[in-house]
Each structure stands twice: as structure tokens, then as C-alpha cells.
Motif scaffolding. Sequence first.
Motif, short mmCIF file in Angstrom:
data_model
loop_
_atom_site.label_atom_id
_atom_site.label_comp_id
_atom_site.label_asym_id
_atom_site.label_seq_id
_atom_site.Cartn_x
_atom_site.Cartn_y
_atom_site.Cartn_z
N LYS A 25 0.85 -1.20 0.00
CA LYS A 25 0.00 0.00 0.00
C LYS A 25 0.89 1.25 0.00
O LYS A 25 1.89 1.28 -0.66
CB LYS A 25 -0.95 -0.01 1.20
N GLY A 26 0.51 2.26 0.76
CA GLY A 26 1.31 3.48 0.74
C GLY A 26 2.49 3.47 1.70
O GLY A 26 3.29 4.40 1.73
N GLU A 27 2.59 2.39 2.46
CA GLU A 27 3.57 2.39 3.56
C GLU A 27 5.00 2.64 3.08
O GLU A 27 5.69 3.54 3.57
CB GLU A 27 3.49 1.03 4.28
N LEU A 28 5.44 1.83 2.11
CA LEU A 28 6.85 1.90 1.74
C LEU A 28 7.21 3.22 1.06
O LEU A 28 8.23 3.82 1.38
CB LEU A 28 7.24 0.71 0.85
N ILE A 29 6.38 3.68 0.14
CA ILE A 29 6.74 4.91 -0.57
C ILE A 29 6.82 6.08 0.42
O ILE A 29 7.73 6.92 0.35
CB ILE A 29 5.80 5.21 -1.77
N LEU A 30 5.90 6.13 1.38
CA LEU A 30 5.94 7.23 2.35
C LEU A 30 7.16 7.12 3.27
O LEU A 30 7.77 8.13 3.63
CB LEU A 30 4.64 7.28 3.16
N LYS A 31 7.54 5.90 3.62
CA LYS A 31 8.75 5.70 4.42
C LYS A 31 9.98 6.17 3.65
O LYS A 31 10.85 6.86 4.18
CB LYS A 31 8.92 4.20 4.74
N VAL A 32 10.04 5.75 2.39
CA VAL A 32 11.20 6.09 1.56
C VAL A 32 11.27 7.59 1.31
O VAL A 32 12.33 8.20 1.38
CB VAL A 32 11.15 5.28 0.23
N GLY A 66 -9.04 4.00 -1.45
CA GLY A 66 -10.07 4.70 -0.68
C GLY A 66 -9.48 5.59 0.40
O GLY A 66 -8.26 5.75 0.51
N LEU A 67 -10.35 6.19 1.19
CA LEU A 67 -9.91 7.10 2.24
C LEU A 67 -9.12 6.34 3.32
O LEU A 67 -8.15 6.83 3.86
CB LEU A 67 -11.10 7.84 2.85
N GLU A 68 -9.55 5.10 3.56
CA GLU A 68 -8.82 4.25 4.52
C GLU A 68 -7.39 4.03 4.05
O GLU A 68 -6.46 3.99 4.85
CB GLU A 68 -9.51 2.88 4.62
N GLY A 69 -7.27 3.85 2.75
CA GLY A 69 -5.96 3.59 2.14
C GLY A 69 -5.03 4.79 2.20
O GLY A 69 -3.83 4.66 1.93
N ILE A 70 -5.59 5.95 2.52
CA ILE A 70 -4.75 7.14 2.73
C ILE A 70 -4.42 7.25 4.22
O ILE A 70 -3.29 7.48 4.61
CB ILE A 70 -5.46 8.42 2.24
N LEU A 71 -5.47 7.05 5.01
CA LEU A 71 -5.33 7.23 6.46
C LEU A 71 -4.30 6.26 7.06
O LEU A 71 -3.44 6.65 7.85
CB LEU A 71 -6.69 7.01 7.13
N GLN A 85 -16.88 5.95 -4.37
CA GLN A 85 -16.72 5.25 -3.08
C GLN A 85 -15.31 5.45 -2.53
O GLN A 85 -15.07 5.31 -1.34
CB GLN A 85 -17.05 3.75 -3.23
N ASN A 86 -14.37 5.80 -3.40
CA ASN A 86 -12.99 5.99 -2.95
C ASN A 86 -12.73 7.36 -2.34
O ASN A 86 -11.81 7.52 -1.56
CB ASN A 86 -12.01 5.78 -4.11
N TYR A 87 -13.54 8.36 -2.73
CA TYR A 87 -13.31 9.67 -2.10
C TYR A 87 -14.44 10.08 -1.14
O TYR A 87 -14.30 11.07 -0.41
CB TYR A 87 -13.01 10.78 -3.13
N GLY A 88 -15.50 9.30 -1.16
CA GLY A 88 -16.56 9.51 -0.17
C GLY A 88 -17.08 10.93 -0.10
O GLY A 88 -17.47 11.51 -1.12
N ASN A 89 -17.04 11.50 1.08
CA ASN A 89 -17.58 12.85 1.28
C ASN A 89 -16.54 13.95 1.12
O ASN A 89 -16.73 15.06 1.61
CB ASN A 89 -18.23 12.96 2.65
#
Lengths: 307, 254
Positions: A99-106, A125-130, A185-189
Motif C-alpha cells: 500500500k502506501g507504507e513503503l513509498i511514504l517511508k522512503v 479509498g480514504l482508509e488507504g490514505i489514512l 466510493q474511494n473519495y466519499g464525502n
Amino acid sequence: MNRRIFLRNISAGTLGISFGIFPKGLLANNDFVTITILHTNDLHCHIEPFTGSDEKYNGKGGMARISEFVKEQKKKNPNTFLFDAGDMFQGTPYFNYFKGELILKVMSQAGYDAGTIGNHEFDNGLEGILEPLPNATFPIICSNYDFSDTILAGKFPRFKIFDRDGIKIGVYGLGIELEGLVGKQNYGNTKFLDPVKVAVEMEQFLKQEQKCDLVVCLSHLGVMYEGEDDKICDTKLVEYTSMTDLILGGHNHSIYLEEPIVKRNKMGNEVIINQAWWGGLVIGKIDFVFERSSKKKKAIFTNNQDT
Amino acid sequence: MQQTITYTLLITCVLLLGSCKTHYSKVSYETENLTVSESLNSLDNEVVQLYLPYKNILEKDMNRVISVSNIEMEKDKPESILTNFLADLLIEEGKKEAILEGLDFQPEISFYNYFGILSNIPEGKITVENIFELMPFENEMVFLQLTGEQIKIFLDIVASSGGDSVGGVRFKISEGKAERILVAGKPLNLNEKYWLVTNDYVANGGSSMQVFTQRLKMINTHKKIRNVIIKHLEDKQEIGEKLTAKTDGRISYE
């Protein structure tokens, strides 16, 4: 070339004041300050250098190479920033697996000072950002997505002001219209606010209220679109702005700029628009030279008229 | 010499106006777009060490051979070996899924958006990595129930873009519209209802497919399309079947 213009501008600015002789040594270095801005966009999780048979890509890029370059640049000039214009996520199996973990770490390790949100950040989705967000030690700035009615409320600053050697650099961020580009559904509100309106608001706030010397926009609107006159993009945005000095763009990978675009804003002043291709294949570098002066010496303010 | 004078003058002006609050003025800039390559600098070992454990996990899985293809498949418009292969695969797997889930229908039409297909399928050995490159997105397989009229609108959009990845239908592009549409061999009935298998990205209006948001029903299988493809190839490999596909004139110009 630029160096020559720089010196000529200084001479022109000081002309007319021709008395008083002081030893050269009195001039401290801090009469001139260089702010170096390095930037990338659309990294798309290209953590490692590209591989394959295409020479345009093979062996190029790589976050470790960017990181080393930034380290060297920061050593040369501590007033160096590293920014990203969004779409950090999606594009290699590193995203599918971690997911986004590695790129943000790097990116954190590579010393990013700020980033913004691209449309692909919503891919999980929003969860995948949070979820991966705590891995980013740098602020991700976004001024025109209103997350207040979502789980991302309060996670993204609308601006950030950096102070280096007395120079204030104000940064804001603009995201692209999500409808039609990202699944609902990926950006919700998440509410998308008009980027032009927000840009004008932000630049006024940063320049006039916060007295920033340099206003930078991290934009994922896209630098320009051929044949789509109605679509807002960076080159169109400058027609409405008057205090933004630099727009660092992204989104439209097909744009390969050998050098930045320089366009005049609403007030007729030059704005630099740049995009560093994509995937970390190119890193943009912009040096701004500042001169210490009195508030009354506005005359020194010669914008570079490249003749 | 000239520089000395310049500096002298500058100090003068700074001192003269020293009583005012000093600030900085932007006087010039330099720009450069640098290619990130070996000649720029070496790799930062700290970053390499950071991603190495992740890389090891990844490589182990990515290098797995899941199929062998007789031909290289490339995408093209109005139809191509690759777009047809993927659309046909989707319909085949969609039908299996519908049975597996005990659904009371079978999808007749499939659609995969052209710009969501990101690479070729090479000739010879196909690894998991190839499929990740082909379809890096996290899209899921969904079923949509649409009216015949909505099918016409959808295929008109496909026609106006010069073709796309569709299965179960045949039509002619005439003046940017879809004409003489056949669904499973029979002419499209505008008053009939049809089930389409596609991905959730377009189902939610992506790729100009706003018409899909007007659907009668949607069923999300919550299966990633990429995993569906990987599974499909693995199944074929198990029974010793090599991959093959061809163009069949499903989309052509009048």
C-alpha cells in the motif's frame, strides 16, 4: 546566462547611489540568500530505478538516487527544499503489496519537506490514505479538498510556511477534480473546492497576511491539456493569480519539460511552472536568489527580463 | 573591479536604509531539470537498506511463472489481440463467478477500459510481475444490470473513442456511433435488460462511463481483476493450455 542577468540587475538596482566607500569584507554572505527548490511528481511508487529495454527508462530514476542527490544539495546549500506534487501511490507492485507504507517511508527518508495529494492517492479509498499516513514525516499539503466530513479530517494542512535565514516560503497545494477520475466510493464525502478560488485565497493569505517572500503552489491539476480548453490546468491558473511565484505541477505524464514554462500572471509578473516528468526520472531544480534590502528599496525588485 | 563597485554601492544602500526593517527581495532565479541517472550520483545506501526487505518479499512472488503465451499480445483500436483476450477472459471468469455465487444470471457482455491496460503480455513465459504491469490498479470485478438503451449509450461511447476492450458484443462504428449491435449473436433489444461484467472504476463513472452509474443493479464480487487474471492463467497452465487470442472483427468500421 542567468548569472549575468542577476549581476546586471543588481548593478542597475544600485545605480544612482554613488557615495560612501566601505571595505568589501563588510558585505556578509547573508546579503544574498539562495533558496533551492528540488521537486518531483507522479512518483507512482517507483522506488527502485526503472528496468527494461527502453533506453528512455532503463536504469533511470530510483528514490535512493534522488535521496543521495538531495543530500548533496542540502550539504551545498542548507536552504534546499524537496517537494512533491502528488501521485506518490500506485504503479509498481510495491504499492499493491505494501500500500502506501513503503513509498511514504522512503520519501521521508529521502528528506521530503512537503507533498500534496494526487488522484491516485485515493486508489485504496480514504482508509488507504489514512492507514499509511503515519509513515510520512513530512506534511502533505492540500488546500482545496475539504475532508472535514471524512475520516481524513484534520490530516492535511492547507498550507505550510517555512522560514530559512529570514526568508519565508509559503506553500499551498491544489488537487484535481475527483468526480469522473476517482470512484465515488474511494473519495466519499471529500469536497472538491474550486482550485482557482482557493489559489487566490491562499496566495493572498500567504503573501499579504503572512508576509511570505516566496509563494509556492504544489499542484496536481496538470500543467496543460491539449484540446481541452475548459479544463483548469497550471498554465491557465496563472492567468488568475497575482502572488504565486512558482507552480510545481504533475498528473499529466506525457508532458516532458526540458525547462520550466515561464508565464505572466494577472499582474504581468513572471511565474515559473515546472513538472519533473514522472516516476522520479527527472528532478527539477530551481534556485531563487534573494537580496536583503530595505522595505523602501522596492526599486531593486527587478524581475528577470531575459533579453 | 565592477563587482567591487557594485558591492560597495550595495552596502551603502543597505546602511543608508538600515533603520528600516530589512527584508528579502527575489532578484533572480536559475532552473534546471536533471535526469535522474547513474551520472547524476550514486544510490543512497540508507534508502536501499530501507526497501531491501520489502524487495525480497516482493521478488519471491513476482518471479513465479503462471503461464506461457504463444504470441505477444498488444493493445490497439478498434480491437486487438490483447483487448479481446482480456474482455473474453472477463466474461469467462464472470460466468464462473456468477455460478459460484449462486446468482440467477450469466453476464453476456464484458468491458475493460482501454487506459486501464498498461502493458503488453509478452510471448513466452508470463510471470506474476507481467500481470502487475498489465493491470497495476486495485480494481474489483463487478456485475452491472443495464437496460438495452444504456448498452447502446455505453457502446456509442466506445465507438466514439475508436474502440475498446469489449466482449460478448459485435458492432460497426458508423460516424462515431455503434451500429448493428449484436449481443451474444442476437441484435440488441433496447427494451431488454442485460448483465455486464466490468471493473468498479468504470462502474462508478470512470473513463467517461457516467451511464454505468445509472445502472439498474450492481453486484460487487470484491475480487480484484488482477487476481482474477492471475487465477485464470494459473488454471490454464494446470491443464497445460497455452495462451492464445485473435482479433475477430467484433468492432469494425462501417
